[in-house]
Structure formats: C-alpha cells, structure tokens
Design an enzyme around this catalytic site. Structure first.
Site, PDB file in Angstrom:
ATOM      1  N   LYS A 182     -20.842  34.886   4.726  1.00 27.29           N
ATOM      2  CA  LYS A 182     -19.596  34.639   3.981  1.00 27.29           C
ATOM      3  C   LYS A 182     -18.390  34.548   4.919  1.00 27.29           C
ATOM      4  O   LYS A 182     -18.443  34.927   6.087  1.00 27.29           O
ATOM      5  CB  LYS A 182     -19.414  35.708   2.899  1.00 27.29           C
ATOM      6  CG  LYS A 182     -20.384  35.466   1.734  1.00 27.29           C
ATOM      7  CD  LYS A 182     -20.156  36.390   0.567  1.00 27.29           C
ATOM      8  CE  LYS A 182     -21.146  36.049  -0.556  1.00 27.29           C
ATOM      9  NZ  LYS A 182     -21.175  37.070  -1.610  1.00 27.29           N
TER      10      LYS A 182
ATOM     11  N   ARG B 255     -28.681  40.864   0.024  1.00 21.49           N
ATOM     12  CA  ARG B 255     -28.944  39.471  -0.397  1.00 21.49           C
ATOM     13  C   ARG B 255     -28.573  38.580   0.786  1.00 21.49           C
ATOM     14  O   ARG B 255     -27.393  38.494   1.147  1.00 21.49           O
ATOM     15  CB  ARG B 255     -28.093  39.161  -1.634  1.00 21.49           C
ATOM     16  CG  ARG B 255     -28.312  37.783  -2.235  1.00 21.49           C
ATOM     17  CD  ARG B 255     -27.417  37.600  -3.449  1.00 21.49           C
ATOM     18  NE  ARG B 255     -27.612  36.297  -4.046  1.00 21.49           N
ATOM     19  CZ  ARG B 255     -26.980  35.199  -3.645  1.00 21.49           C
ATOM     20  NH1 ARG B 255     -26.125  35.240  -2.644  1.00 21.49           N
ATOM     21  NH2 ARG B 255     -27.212  34.045  -4.246  1.00 21.49           N
TER      22      ARG B 255
HETATM   23  N1  HH2 Z   1     -22.939  35.852  -3.708  1.00 23.13           N
HETATM   24  C1  HH2 Z   1     -23.169  34.576  -4.042  1.00 23.13           C
HETATM   25  C2  HH2 Z   1     -23.964  34.247  -5.147  1.00 23.13           C
HETATM   26  N2  HH2 Z   1     -24.530  35.204  -5.892  1.00 23.13           N
HETATM   27  N3  HH2 Z   1     -24.928  37.493  -6.303  1.00 23.13           N
HETATM   28  C3  HH2 Z   1     -24.730  38.778  -6.002  1.00 23.13           C
HETATM   29  N4  HH2 Z   1     -25.302  39.737  -6.725  1.00 23.13           N
HETATM   30  N5  HH2 Z   1     -23.934  39.144  -4.941  1.00 23.13           N
HETATM   31  C4  HH2 Z   1     -23.326  38.234  -4.149  1.00 23.13           C
HETATM   32  O1  HH2 Z   1     -22.604  38.631  -3.204  1.00 23.13           O
HETATM   33  C5  HH2 Z   1     -23.516  36.844  -4.454  1.00 23.13           C
HETATM   34  C6  HH2 Z   1     -24.340  36.504  -5.562  1.00 23.13           C
HETATM   35  C7  HH2 Z   1     -22.582  33.493  -3.206  1.00 23.13           C
HETATM   36  O2  HH2 Z   1     -23.433  33.162  -2.134  1.00 23.13           O
HETATM   37  P1  HH2 Z   1     -24.454  31.930  -2.115  1.00 23.13           P
HETATM   38  O3  HH2 Z   1     -25.446  32.019  -3.217  1.00 23.13           O
HETATM   39  O4  HH2 Z   1     -25.041  31.851  -0.747  1.00 23.13           O
HETATM   40  O5  HH2 Z   1     -23.543  30.642  -2.297  1.00 23.13           O
HETATM   41  P2  HH2 Z   1     -23.154  29.754  -3.545  1.00 23.13           P
HETATM   42  O6  HH2 Z   1     -22.482  30.626  -4.544  1.00 23.13           O
HETATM   43  O7  HH2 Z   1     -22.235  28.708  -2.958  1.00 23.13           O
HETATM   44  O8  HH2 Z   1     -24.410  29.155  -4.118  1.00 23.13           O
END
Ligand code: HH2
Length: 272
Positions: free
Chosen positions: A217, A253
């Site tokens: 992030k 995660r």
């Molecule tokens: N961060 C993202 C998505 N889902 N769920 C939880 N529980 N905690 C988090 O910190 C979290 C999450 C964002 O990251 P990512 O899935 O890599 O990206 P995007 O939202 O662009 O798909």
C-alpha cells in the site's frame, strides 16, 4: 508466539492497484491461487471489486460475473492438489456476491464495510456459519483519501470495530467467527496508518482475531517519498508482516507469499 496465517490476495478485477487485470482469466487466476497455496497461503481472498482510493463501485451482478468462474473451479482445484486446508474468502460488501461465493466453497466473508453497506450480509454470514472479517474505513473508496480527519484515530477505529462486532453478534454470528481489521489506507493518512499499526496490540487485546492488510500500500511509498510502483514495496510489506507477528496479529493479507513466509519462519526460528 504463533506466526500469523497468510491470506493471499486474488483480485479478479481490471483495476486493482497492484494486480489489476492479471487474474481476469479464470484459468490464470486458479493457477495463481494454486501457486500461492503451494507457497504457504492459508487463505485465498477472491475479490471482484477494487477498493483502492478513487475506485468506482462495481454492481453485485458484475462482481459475480468476475468471481464465480474462478470460484467454480478453485475449491476443486485446491482439493485435488492436496490443499484441502486452504480456505476460500470472498472480498465483497454485497450479500448477493457473498451468497454465490459461499455456495461455491467460501467460508469467510471479507467485508471492507464491516456489514454496513448491505444489511443482509451479517445475517447471511450467521445463517451460513461463515466467518466475517470486519474492516474499518472512513467514507467510500471514491473519496476516502480526501483529507481524512480523526480526533484519536486509534480510539475511534477500535470503538467502531467493537461496535460492528457487536452488530455481527446481534445478527447471530458466533463470537469466534468475527475478525477485526483496522483498514490500512482506507480513509487514513500516513500518520493514521502508523498510529494504527503501532496500536495493533491494543486491537489484539480485544480477544478477536486481527487481520492486517498493509501489503504494497501507499503508506510504504510515503515513508521514503519513493516506490511509486506497488511491486517495489516488498521490503515495507514484509516489515509490516514482521511487526504484525510481534503484535500478535492472526492473519496478514498479502500479495506475494514467499517473502512473507520467509520472514515469519526466520522470526519463529530466532525465538527458539
Ligand atoms: N485492502 C484491500 C482490499 N480488501 N480487505 C481487508 N480485510 N483489509 C484490507 O486492508 C484490504 C481488503 C485493498 O487492497 P487490494 O485488494 O490489493 O487492492 P484493490 O482494492 O485495488 O483490489
């Protein structure tokens, strides 16, 4: 102290901030998930909606069109390859999407709105006996990074999460099936993110399993004023996993398994 479990991120989206477009083809997504299971993932978190800052909402219908083809093959593929212990998680705020995922073998609903977006989600989790991850965010992804302000970010996030855990219990979710997540990057400045990570032991002390999602992030880039490419944030991601382990976090995660598995194995070996 036990090491946190690794939750592997699998975004079936065109626009996720670090793996957007890579896993739209269900075959490629399943192969990637199998590789992550092989590399040590305990959970595969499948999502059909990006929640990065600035992202537009995706309808439940579109999310289902993205995740169902992946989930249809994934449980069987994992079982066939000997990964029966690897759990499937659905990253959604919509009960309709969660229902489809549960029918296809998911046992965890990862809801970044902590049950607030869709009032049917927590009752669904209760009825299905699913685990829920309740995450804190301030505002919606489209605008959440526009100057977020808190009085005491740690106290506010903790109080919010305990309130949402109470709502989940009221809806019938068993206490031992509720996870809490401070929501790194969701309506938070660098200072807010760091304060929340420093306060992880306080969240762990609530007794609920805590999940940390800090991988790749923007806070990592902000620390050094560098690393605009999320793929260049491995060091910061791994450092946050080590910190999370020391704080007693249950699940991290993350986008790639090997560096995180390695740092946790080293940490455990050094503890004797
Ligand atoms: N961060 C993202 C998505 N889902 N769920 C939880 N529980 N905690 C988090 O910190 C979290 C999450 C964002 O990251 P990512 O899935 O890599 O990206 P995007 O939202 O662009 O798909």
């Amino acid at each position: 102290m036990p090491a946190p479990a690794l939750m592997a991120i699998l975004n079936a989206t065109p626009d996720s901030f670090s793996d957007g477009g890579l896993h739209l083809d269900p075959g490629a997504a399943v192969d990637h998930a199998l590789q992550m299971a092989q590399e040590g993932a305990a959970w595969i978190d499948v999502g059909g909606e990006s929640t990065r800052p600035g992202a537009a909402r995706v309808s439940a219908k579109e999310q289902i069109a993205r995740v169902a083809p992946v989930l249809t093959c994934l449980r069987l593929a994992l079982d066939t390859a000997g990964f029966q212990r690897v759990g499937l998680s659905i990253d959604t705020t919509q009960a309709q999407v969660a229902q489809v995922a549960l029918d296809l073998g998911a046992t965890l609903i990862n809801d970044v709105s902590a049950g607030e977006d869709d009032p049917a989600l927590l009752p669904l989790a209760a009825q299905a006996g699913a685990t829920v991850c309740l995450m804190h965010k301030r505002g919606q992804p489209a605008s959440m990074q526009a100057a977020p302000v808190y009085g005491d970010v740690v106290a506010e996030v903790k109080a919010y999460l305990l309130d949402r855990a109470h709502a989940a219990e009221q809806a019938g979710v068993a206490r031992d099936k509720i996870w809490l997540d401070p929501g790194i990057g969701f309506g938070k400045t660098l200072a807010h993110n760091l304060a929340l990570m420093r306060a992880l032991p306080e969240l762990v002390a609530t007794g609920f399993p805590v999940l940390l999602g800090a991988s790749r992030k923007k806070w990592i880039a902000e620390l050094e004023g560098d690393a605009p490419d999320p793929h260049n944030r491995v060091g910061g991601s791994v450092a946050s996993t080590l910190w999370a382990a020391q704080c007693g976090v249950a699940v991290v995660r993350v986008h790639e398994m090997v560096p995180h598995r390695q740092v946790l194995a080293t940490w455990q070996a050094l503890q004797g």
